[in-house]
Motif scaffolding. Structure first.
Motif, PDB file in Angstrom:
ATOM      1  N   PHE A 175      81.869 -19.091 133.470  1.00 14.13           N
ATOM      2  CA  PHE A 175      80.441 -18.850 133.702  1.00 14.13           C
ATOM      3  C   PHE A 175      79.990 -19.591 134.951  1.00 14.13           C
ATOM      4  N   ALA A 176      79.360 -18.872 135.886  1.00 16.66           N
ATOM      5  CA  ALA A 176      79.026 -19.454 137.189  1.00 16.66           C
ATOM      6  C   ALA A 176      77.813 -20.366 137.145  1.00 16.66           C
ATOM      7  N   GLY A 177      76.927 -20.166 136.163  1.00 12.42           N
ATOM      8  CA  GLY A 177      75.675 -20.913 136.146  1.00 12.42           C
ATOM      9  C   GLY A 177      74.589 -20.159 136.886  1.00 12.42           C
ATOM     10  N   ILE A 178      73.321 -20.435 136.548  1.00 10.25           N
ATOM     11  CA  ILE A 178      72.237 -19.618 137.096  1.00 10.25           C
ATOM     12  C   ILE A 178      71.228 -20.410 137.924  1.00 10.25           C
ATOM     13  N   CYS A 179      71.407 -21.720 138.107  1.00 10.17           N
ATOM     14  CA  CYS A 179      70.424 -22.468 138.886  1.00 10.17           C
ATOM     15  C   CYS A 179      70.426 -21.964 140.331  1.00 10.17           C
ATOM     16  N   PRO A 180      69.267 -21.553 140.874  1.00  9.93           N
ATOM     17  CA  PRO A 180      69.244 -21.045 142.247  1.00  9.93           C
ATOM     18  C   PRO A 180      69.529 -22.109 143.295  1.00  9.93           C
ATOM     19  N   PHE A 181      69.510 -23.384 142.905  1.00 10.14           N
ATOM     20  CA  PHE A 181      69.758 -24.468 143.850  1.00 10.14           C
ATOM     21  C   PHE A 181      71.163 -25.043 143.713  1.00 10.14           C
ATOM     22  N   HIS A 182      71.623 -25.214 142.476  1.00  6.13           N
ATOM     23  CA  HIS A 182      72.902 -25.895 142.246  1.00  6.13           C
ATOM     24  C   HIS A 182      73.949 -25.040 141.547  1.00  6.13           C
ATOM     25  N   GLY A 183      73.598 -23.880 141.087  1.00 13.27           N
ATOM     26  CA  GLY A 183      74.565 -23.066 140.363  1.00 13.27           C
ATOM     27  C   GLY A 183      74.826 -23.631 138.987  1.00 13.27           C
ATOM     28  N   ASP A 184      75.891 -24.431 138.871  1.00 16.50           N
ATOM     29  CA  ASP A 184      76.321 -24.884 137.554  1.00 16.50           C
ATOM     30  C   ASP A 184      75.938 -26.330 137.249  1.00 16.50           C
ATOM     31  N   CYS A 185      74.719 -26.739 137.616  1.00 17.40           N
ATOM     32  CA  CYS A 185      74.192 -28.011 137.114  1.00 17.40           C
ATOM     33  C   CYS A 185      73.889 -27.841 135.623  1.00 17.40           C
ATOM     34  N   LEU A 186      73.415 -28.900 134.986  1.00 17.81           N
ATOM     35  CA  LEU A 186      73.119 -28.831 133.557  1.00 17.81           C
ATOM     36  C   LEU A 186      72.171 -27.683 133.238  1.00 17.81           C
ATOM     37  N   ALA A 194      70.154 -19.351 130.877  1.00 15.81           N
ATOM     38  CA  ALA A 194      71.598 -19.425 131.097  1.00 15.81           C
ATOM     39  C   ALA A 194      72.354 -18.923 129.874  1.00 15.81           C
ATOM     40  N   MET A 195      71.884 -19.277 128.682  1.00  9.86           N
ATOM     41  CA  MET A 195      72.539 -18.783 127.466  1.00  9.86           C
ATOM     42  C   MET A 195      72.429 -17.260 127.381  1.00  9.86           C
ATOM     43  N   ARG A 196      71.265 -16.741 127.744  1.00 10.77           N
ATOM     44  CA  ARG A 196      71.104 -15.283 127.697  1.00 10.77           C
ATOM     45  C   ARG A 196      72.021 -14.612 128.722  1.00 10.77           C
ATOM     46  N   ALA A 197      72.110 -15.193 129.919  1.00 12.49           N
ATOM     47  CA  ALA A 197      72.971 -14.611 130.946  1.00 12.49           C
ATOM     48  C   ALA A 197      74.444 -14.645 130.520  1.00 12.49           C
ATOM     49  N   ARG A 198      74.845 -15.692 129.831  1.00 15.17           N
ATOM     50  CA  ARG A 198      76.241 -15.849 129.413  1.00 15.17           C
ATOM     51  C   ARG A 198      76.597 -14.940 128.241  1.00 15.17           C
ATOM     52  N   TRP A 199      75.671 -14.821 127.252  1.00 17.58           N
ATOM     53  CA  TRP A 199      76.004 -14.146 126.000  1.00 17.58           C
ATOM     54  C   TRP A 199      75.334 -12.791 125.832  1.00 17.58           C
ATOM     55  N   GLY A 200      74.379 -12.455 126.705  1.00 17.03           N
ATOM     56  CA  GLY A 200      73.777 -11.130 126.666  1.00 17.03           C
ATOM     57  C   GLY A 200      72.589 -10.979 125.749  1.00 17.03           C
ATOM     58  N   VAL A 201      72.240 -12.027 125.005  1.00 21.93           N
ATOM     59  CA  VAL A 201      71.078 -11.996 124.114  1.00 21.93           C
ATOM     60  C   VAL A 201      70.397 -13.354 124.180  1.00 21.93           C
ATOM     61  N   PRO A 202      69.110 -13.441 123.817  1.00 22.40           N
ATOM     62  CA  PRO A 202      68.456 -14.752 123.768  1.00 22.40           C
ATOM     63  C   PRO A 202      69.151 -15.677 122.774  1.00 22.40           C
ATOM     64  N   ALA A 203      69.088 -16.958 123.035  1.00 25.49           N
ATOM     65  CA  ALA A 203      69.795 -17.932 122.206  1.00 25.49           C
ATOM     66  C   ALA A 203      69.423 -17.809 120.737  1.00 25.49           C
ATOM     67  N   GLU A 204      68.136 -17.585 120.452  1.00 24.70           N
ATOM     68  CA  GLU A 204      67.694 -17.557 119.065  1.00 24.70           C
ATOM     69  C   GLU A 204      68.252 -16.369 118.286  1.00 24.70           C
ATOM     70  N   GLN A 205      68.819 -15.384 118.985  1.00 28.07           N
ATOM     71  CA  GLN A 205      69.419 -14.233 118.306  1.00 28.07           C
ATOM     72  C   GLN A 205      70.904 -14.413 118.021  1.00 28.07           C
ATOM     73  N   LEU A 206      71.488 -15.494 118.501  1.00 25.59           N
ATOM     74  CA  LEU A 206      72.907 -15.739 118.254  1.00 25.59           C
ATOM     75  C   LEU A 206      73.107 -16.265 116.839  1.00 25.59           C
ATOM     76  N   PRO A 207      74.162 -15.822 116.149  1.00 29.54           N
ATOM     77  CA  PRO A 207      74.439 -16.350 114.805  1.00 29.54           C
ATOM     78  C   PRO A 207      74.672 -17.858 114.851  1.00 29.54           C
ATOM     79  N   ALA A 208      74.370 -18.527 113.753  1.00 28.31           N
ATOM     80  CA  ALA A 208      74.490 -19.984 113.695  1.00 28.31           C
ATOM     81  C   ALA A 208      75.920 -20.460 113.884  1.00 28.31           C
ATOM     82  N   ASP A 209      76.899 -19.589 113.578  1.00 27.17           N
ATOM     83  CA  ASP A 209      78.300 -19.994 113.717  1.00 27.17           C
ATOM     84  C   ASP A 209      78.940 -19.489 115.015  1.00 27.17           C
ATOM     85  N   HIS A 210      78.132 -18.983 115.941  1.00 25.99           N
ATOM     86  CA  HIS A 210      78.654 -18.482 117.213  1.00 25.99           C
ATOM     87  C   HIS A 210      79.178 -19.660 118.047  1.00 25.99           C
TER      88      HIS A 210
END
Length: 320
Positions: A175-186, A194-210
């Motif tokens: 995963f490249a990271g999405i910060c427009p200044f640093h890319g893969d900073c925290l 960033a979670m949505r970009a990585r997994w394709g859905v908002p974080a709150e929609q991910l199963p608890a065991d993902h």
């Protein structure tokens, strides 16, 4: 007898501005919620609100804003009071404080939204009784507020711990990271977008065991380890939309692993107490802004305030 005080406050967020006028006891006299759209529209509505409040309630004794950033907080800087290099479209280099001064005639204080939320937590939430703690929010961005010696810490400007470099979590090298200044900073690796970009859905929609949650916990624990070694806070309060309930035990376990038994004083800490959820309520940032206004007017913190939720939006306002 105490002289009357009227306090103005704004919690300026990326999606909404919460504005309120309160008395010296923290009782809200008037309030509104304004959608964060363009600077002209949003700040125009905010200044109009405070002009109306002055007409209805009188002149403000002090006024404080807790805002998203980055902000220029050095009073000697030419751009003092500006939102500076923010990734929020349309808000870069906006004169936040100067624009609000057009509608508010009162001593003004500006701080970050996370520092104001930390003040709210110290008054009513998980920071009560503590002189030094960190407040972390993991949401649209990653912000860190610091209270040191019982007061918000800024220095030459405010901390930007959300943009530190962190080691890559296992299984996340691609995963490249999405910060427009640093890319893969925290923030580029672990904020909500960033979670949505990585997994394709908002974080709150991910199963608890993902497996996303273990990766996310690793990054947040890396931040907490850095704060532990640099600040040595009494507690780290972690909130925001990404911090789902299943995250807390994961972050605590990952932090223990990262500390690796170093420093005997850390080995005795109860991680359930050290990594805590915020408890001051959804309007902690506005509470903190009003408390900063009180401190500006009186040089004291409003320790006599009794409510953790001063901002109560009626349904019509909330849906507007």
């Amino acid at each position: 007898m105490n002289e009357p005080l009227l306090l103005g406050g704004i919690e300026a967020g990326g999606t909404k501005f919460l504005c309120a006028v309160a008395d010296r006891n923290g009782t809200i006299l008037t309030e509104t919620r304004i959608a964060t759209t363009t600077p002209a529209e949003t700040l125009g509505a905010a200044t109009a609100f405070f002009r109306d409040a002055r007409r209805d309630h009188g002149a403000l004794s002090a006024f404080s804003v807790g805002s998203f950033g980055p902000l220029s907080l050095n009073p000697l800087a030419g751009d003092y009071g500006y939102i500076t290099s923010t990734p929020k479209p349309g808000w870069e280099n906006v004169d936040l404080l100067g624009t609000l001064r057009e509608g508010v005639d009162a001593p003004m204080t500006l701080d970050t939204d996370v520092n104001c939320a930390a003040v709210g937590e110290r008054l009513f939430g998980s920071g009560q009784g503590l002189d030094s703690f960190c407040y972390v929010t993991i949401g649209t961005g990653i912000g860190v507020g610091l209270l040191i010696g019982g007061a918000p810490h800024g220095g030459a400007n405010h901390p930007e711990a959300g943009h530190i470099a962190v080691p890559r979590a296992a299984g996340d090298a691609a995963f490249a990271g999405i910060c427009p200044f640093h890319g893969d900073c925290l923030e580029g690796l672990a904020c909500g977008p960033a979670m949505r970009a990585r997994w394709g859905v908002p974080a709150e929609q991910l199963p608890a065991d993902h497996r996303a949650w273990d990766i996310e916990a690793d990054y947040i624990a890396a931040l907490c380890a850095t704060l532990t070694y640099v600040i040595r806070p009494d507690r780290i309060i972690v909130g925001g939309g990404v911090m789902q309930p299943q995250m807390y035990p994961r972050v605590r376990a990952a932090l223990v692993a990262k500390l690796a038994g170093y420093d005997a004083s850390m080995r005795t800490i109860d991680m359930c107490d050290y990594i805590a959820a915020p408890t001051a309520g959804a309007s902690a940032g506005l509470t903190g802004a009003l408390a900063l206004a009180y401190r500006t007017a009186t040089r004291q913190w409003p320790m006599h305030w009794r409510t953790a939720e001063p901002f109560h939006v009626n349904k019509e306002t909330a849906d507007a």
